[in-house]
Scaffold this motif. Sequence first.
Motif, short mmCIF file in Angstrom:
data_model
loop_
_atom_site.label_atom_id
_atom_site.label_comp_id
_atom_site.label_asym_id
_atom_site.label_seq_id
_atom_site.Cartn_x
_atom_site.Cartn_y
_atom_site.Cartn_z
N THR A 1 0.80 -1.21 0.00
CA THR A 1 0.00 0.00 0.00
C THR A 1 0.83 1.27 0.00
O THR A 1 0.31 2.34 -0.13
CB THR A 1 -0.92 0.04 1.23
N PRO B 1 2.80 4.32 -1.24
CA PRO B 1 2.95 4.94 -2.56
C PRO B 1 4.41 5.22 -2.86
O PRO B 1 5.21 5.37 -1.95
CB PRO B 1 2.16 6.25 -2.42
N LEU C 1 0.62 10.58 -2.29
CA LEU C 1 -0.21 9.98 -3.34
C LEU C 1 -1.19 8.99 -2.72
O LEU C 1 -0.90 8.38 -1.69
CB LEU C 1 0.67 9.27 -4.36
N VAL C 2 -2.32 8.82 -3.38
CA VAL C 2 -3.31 7.83 -2.97
C VAL C 2 -3.54 6.87 -4.12
O VAL C 2 -3.26 7.22 -5.27
CB VAL C 2 -4.64 8.51 -2.58
N PRO C 3 -3.99 5.67 -3.83
CA PRO C 3 -4.25 4.75 -4.95
C PRO C 3 -5.23 5.36 -5.93
O PRO C 3 -6.26 5.92 -5.52
CB PRO C 3 -4.83 3.51 -4.27
N ALA C 4 -4.92 5.28 -7.20
CA ALA C 4 -5.82 5.83 -8.21
C ALA C 4 -7.13 5.05 -8.19
O ALA C 4 -7.14 3.85 -7.90
CB ALA C 4 -5.18 5.75 -9.59
N PRO C 5 -8.25 5.73 -8.48
CA PRO C 5 -9.53 5.01 -8.50
C PRO C 5 -9.46 3.86 -9.50
O PRO C 5 -8.77 3.95 -10.52
CB PRO C 5 -10.54 6.07 -8.96
N LEU D 1 -9.67 5.28 -16.44
CA LEU D 1 -10.28 6.50 -15.94
C LEU D 1 -10.59 7.46 -17.08
O LEU D 1 -10.08 7.31 -18.19
CB LEU D 1 -9.36 7.17 -14.92
N ARG E 1 1.83 0.13 -10.70
CA ARG E 1 0.63 0.53 -9.97
C ARG E 1 0.36 2.01 -10.21
O ARG E 1 1.26 2.83 -10.28
CB ARG E 1 0.80 0.26 -8.48
N TRP E 2 -0.94 2.34 -10.31
CA TRP E 2 -1.36 3.72 -10.54
C TRP E 2 -1.71 4.40 -9.24
O TRP E 2 -2.39 3.83 -8.37
CB TRP E 2 -2.58 3.73 -11.48
N TRP E 3 -1.28 5.65 -9.14
CA TRP E 3 -1.54 6.47 -7.97
C TRP E 3 -2.02 7.83 -8.46
O TRP E 3 -1.83 8.19 -9.61
CB TRP E 3 -0.27 6.63 -7.13
N SER E 4 -2.59 8.61 -7.53
CA SER E 4 -3.04 9.94 -7.95
C SER E 4 -2.88 10.92 -6.79
O SER E 4 -2.72 10.53 -5.63
CB SER E 4 -4.50 9.90 -8.40
#
Lengths: 88, 298
Positions: free
Chosen positions: A62, A64, A69-73, B179, B268-271
Motif C-alpha cells: 500500500t 505509494p 499519493l493515494v491509490p488511483a480510482p 479513468l 501501480r497507478w496512484w493519484s
Amino acid sequence: MTDQATRRRLVDLSVIAMSSLALGGAFVVVAGVDRDRQDQRAMTEVAAGVGQAAMPVLTAETRPPVLGLVPAPRAVRRVVVVRRSRAS
Amino acid sequence: MTGRSFRAMDTSWWLQCDVPELLAPAEALVRQVEARLSRFQPDSALSRLNLRRTLEDPWLAEVVQAALRLRESTGGAFDPTLGARLAELGYDRTFAAIGQPAPAPAACRHLPLGVHVDSDRVSLDGLGSLDLGGIGKGWTVDHVRQWLLAAGAREVLVDGGGDIRGAGRPWPIGVADGLVIDAGVQAVATSSNYRRRWRNTAGAELHHLLDPRTGLPADSALDTATVVAADAMTADALATAVLVAPERVLTLLPALGASAIVRGRDGRWWSTAAGPWQPQPAPGERAPPPYHVRSDHG
C-alpha cells in the motif's frame, strides 16, 4: 386424511423441525466463534494503539512511490472515450 | 463531425471540429508552429536563436516567457535550458532519426544559460541552448484550439501526441487505467520516460527527461505522469516536471490548479488526492456519444 397419512405427515414435520433446530444451532455456534475472533482482533488493534500516535498501517503493497499519493480510482466498467492521453 | 490525422513534431496529431473546412488550415498552423519552435529544424526561429543568441519572434517569445514562468513555479524541475545537454547525450535529432548510439557522455558539463525576454525579443547569454520540447506541443494545442474557435468552430478537439484539449461539448478522454476526464473542461497531457529511450556507446540506457541538477536522465520513482490542468501548455510542462522531481512538484500542483495520475515503476497507478477523473459517468448522466474511439497507439 387417514390416521396413517396424518402420522406420516407428523413424522415429516418433526424431521423438518429437528433439522432446522440442528442447522440453526450450528449457525449460532459459528456466529459466536466469528464474533469472538473479531473481538480478539479489535482488542489487538486497540492495544497496539495505546500510547502511540495514530498511524496508518502501511505495507509494501500500500505504500505509494511518493508520499502524499493515494491509490488511483479503479475502473468499475468500461467507458467509451473519444481519445486517450498517452506519452509521445 | 469530421476529424483529421497527421504527423508533426515527431508524433501523431488528431484534429476534430464541427467546421470541416477548418481542419486543413489548422494542420497547416501546427506545421507553422513546428517550423518556428523545433530545435531539430535548422531554419526554425528557435534554432536561429540558439545560434545567434538573440532573435525577435512573437510566438517564440510567448512560449519562452511561459517556460521561464513554469521553471520558476516548479522550483526548476521544468527547465527549458537543457537543449545543449540533450544534444550532448545524443538527442540531437528527431527521435525517429536516432539510429547510431550516442557517444558516451563526458562528465556532466555545467552549461549555464541566461534567458531574457523583452517584448518579442529573446536573448541568451551563456553556453547552453533552449529546448522547448517539454512545452511546445502543449502550447501548440492551445494555440490551434483557440484559432479554430476564433475561426467559427463551436465544438473542437485538438490532440497533439496525447496533449489534449477541447471546447464546446464534453470530450471524454481516457487516462491511466480505465479513468476518464472531460477535455471540454480541462486539458490533459501525459509524459513518460519509457518512450524516448536510446543507448549510448557505453551501453547505458538514456531517456529524454533530464534532471537539471545532474544533467543526466532523471532517476524517478515514477515512469508515467498524466497531468490535468487549465490549459495544455501547463499540463505538458507539469507532466515533465512531475517525472523529474515528483516529491517536490506533486505538492505544488494544487496551487497551480492541476492534479496528476502517475504510475510507479511497479506498474501501480496512484493519484493526487483531488482530481477530476472518474471511473464512470456521474449518476444520472449518460456518457456522450463517441465520435471516434481509438486505440492507445500514437
